[in-house]
Design an enzyme around this catalytic site. Structure first.
Site, PDB file in Angstrom:
ATOM      1  N   HIS A  10      39.867  39.909  15.915  1.00  0.00           N
ATOM      2  CA  HIS A  10      40.000  38.495  15.563  1.00  0.00           C
ATOM      3  C   HIS A  10      39.518  37.611  16.703  1.00  0.00           C
ATOM      4  O   HIS A  10      39.435  38.038  17.851  1.00  0.00           O
ATOM      5  CB  HIS A  10      41.438  38.122  15.179  1.00  0.00           C
ATOM      6  CG  HIS A  10      42.485  38.374  16.222  1.00  0.00           C
ATOM      7  ND1 HIS A  10      43.144  39.578  16.348  1.00  0.00           N
ATOM      8  CD2 HIS A  10      43.005  37.571  17.186  1.00  0.00           C
ATOM      9  CE1 HIS A  10      44.026  39.492  17.346  1.00  0.00           C
ATOM     10  NE2 HIS A  10      43.953  38.283  17.875  1.00  0.00           N
ATOM     11  N   GLU A  46      51.160  32.231  13.676  1.00  0.00           N
ATOM     12  CA  GLU A  46      49.753  32.507  13.443  1.00  0.00           C
ATOM     13  C   GLU A  46      49.447  32.595  11.959  1.00  0.00           C
ATOM     14  O   GLU A  46      50.300  32.938  11.136  1.00  0.00           O
ATOM     15  CB  GLU A  46      49.319  33.807  14.130  1.00  0.00           C
ATOM     16  CG  GLU A  46      49.924  35.061  13.506  1.00  0.00           C
ATOM     17  CD  GLU A  46      49.343  36.352  14.099  1.00  0.00           C
ATOM     18  OE1 GLU A  46      49.213  36.432  15.323  1.00  0.00           O
ATOM     19  OE2 GLU A  46      49.025  37.259  13.319  1.00  0.00           O
ATOM     20  N   GLN A  57      42.043  33.833  13.764  1.00  0.00           N
ATOM     21  CA  GLN A  57      43.487  33.709  13.962  1.00  0.00           C
ATOM     22  C   GLN A  57      43.779  32.297  14.461  1.00  0.00           C
ATOM     23  O   GLN A  57      43.420  31.947  15.582  1.00  0.00           O
ATOM     24  CB  GLN A  57      43.962  34.743  14.994  1.00  0.00           C
ATOM     25  CG  GLN A  57      45.450  34.707  15.285  1.00  0.00           C
ATOM     26  CD  GLN A  57      45.807  35.644  16.428  1.00  0.00           C
ATOM     27  OE1 GLN A  57      45.380  35.451  17.555  1.00  0.00           O
ATOM     28  NE2 GLN A  57      46.572  36.677  16.140  1.00  0.00           N
ATOM     29  N   HIS A  81      41.361  33.233  22.611  1.00  0.00           N
ATOM     30  CA  HIS A  81      41.020  34.591  23.058  1.00  0.00           C
ATOM     31  C   HIS A  81      40.183  35.309  22.020  1.00  0.00           C
ATOM     32  O   HIS A  81      40.113  34.893  20.871  1.00  0.00           O
ATOM     33  CB  HIS A  81      42.278  35.397  23.420  1.00  0.00           C
ATOM     34  CG  HIS A  81      43.226  35.676  22.286  1.00  0.00           C
ATOM     35  ND1 HIS A  81      44.253  34.834  21.940  1.00  0.00           N
ATOM     36  CD2 HIS A  81      43.313  36.712  21.422  1.00  0.00           C
ATOM     37  CE1 HIS A  81      44.939  35.345  20.930  1.00  0.00           C
ATOM     38  NE2 HIS A  81      44.382  36.486  20.583  1.00  0.00           N
ATOM     39  N   GLU A 131      42.029  40.380  24.209  1.00  0.00           N
ATOM     40  CA  GLU A 131      43.141  41.149  23.661  1.00  0.00           C
ATOM     41  C   GLU A 131      42.582  42.457  23.122  1.00  0.00           C
ATOM     42  O   GLU A 131      41.583  42.457  22.408  1.00  0.00           O
ATOM     43  CB  GLU A 131      43.823  40.355  22.540  1.00  0.00           C
ATOM     44  CG  GLU A 131      45.009  41.068  21.915  1.00  0.00           C
ATOM     45  CD  GLU A 131      45.669  40.270  20.788  1.00  0.00           C
ATOM     46  OE1 GLU A 131      45.089  39.251  20.368  1.00  0.00           O
ATOM     47  OE2 GLU A 131      46.746  40.675  20.336  1.00  0.00           O
TER      48      GLU A 131
HETATM   49 CO    CO Z   1      45.373  37.678  19.194  1.00  0.00          CO
END
Ligand code: CO
Length: 137
Positions: A10, A46, A57, A81, A131
């Site tokens: 994502h 989220e 996301q 991110h 991530e």
């Molecule tokens: Co994330």
């Protein structure tokens, strides 16, 4: 060697108003929400919108001391991110450590959707918060 990065899991975008952002993606692009979750440990709510085999996301803080709250305060809304799907989160995290990279999570931990995740500090990764996401098999 084969790349450890299987897929973009994502791309996370920090927003102040989650409902407004979801509505915008729905109205403009016809995107649909596939999953919603409050991640209490991270202080975020989220919404995941599917794009092919990946997600956008949308993230918003649920409390003032959330890292995303601090991010919004400092940098405003926007890209937060990039999450890469990996077969084994611990292996990928160890590869970062072995390279001398800075990690935020010393060991993998539970993420949303039953995933196992670890964050890599942007200082050691050319300015991007990364991530590493291992999807439950
Ligand atoms: Co994330």
């Amino acid at each position: 060697m084969d790349s450890m990065l299987i897929e973009i899991d994502h791309v996370a975008i920090a927003v102040r108003d989650l409902e407004a952002a979801v509505t915008w993606y729905q109205d403009v692009f016809g995107a649909s929400v596939e999953h919603r979750e409050d991640v209490e440990s991270d202080g975020v709510a989220e919404a995941l919108l599917r794009v092919a085999d990946s997600y956008i996301q949308l993230l918003t803080p649920t409390r003032d001391d959330s890292p995303v709250a601090k991010y919004l305060e400092k940098k405003g809304e926007g890209l937060h991110h990039v999450a890469y799907r990996v077969a084994n989160c611990a292996d990928a995290l160890n590869a970062v450590k072995a390279s001398g990279g800075q990690v935020i999570d010393e060991v993998p931990r539970p993420g949303s959707r039953g995933t196992t995740v670890a964050f890599v500090h942007p200082k050691g990764s050319f300015g991007t918060l990364i991530e590493l996401v291992q999807v439950a098999s």
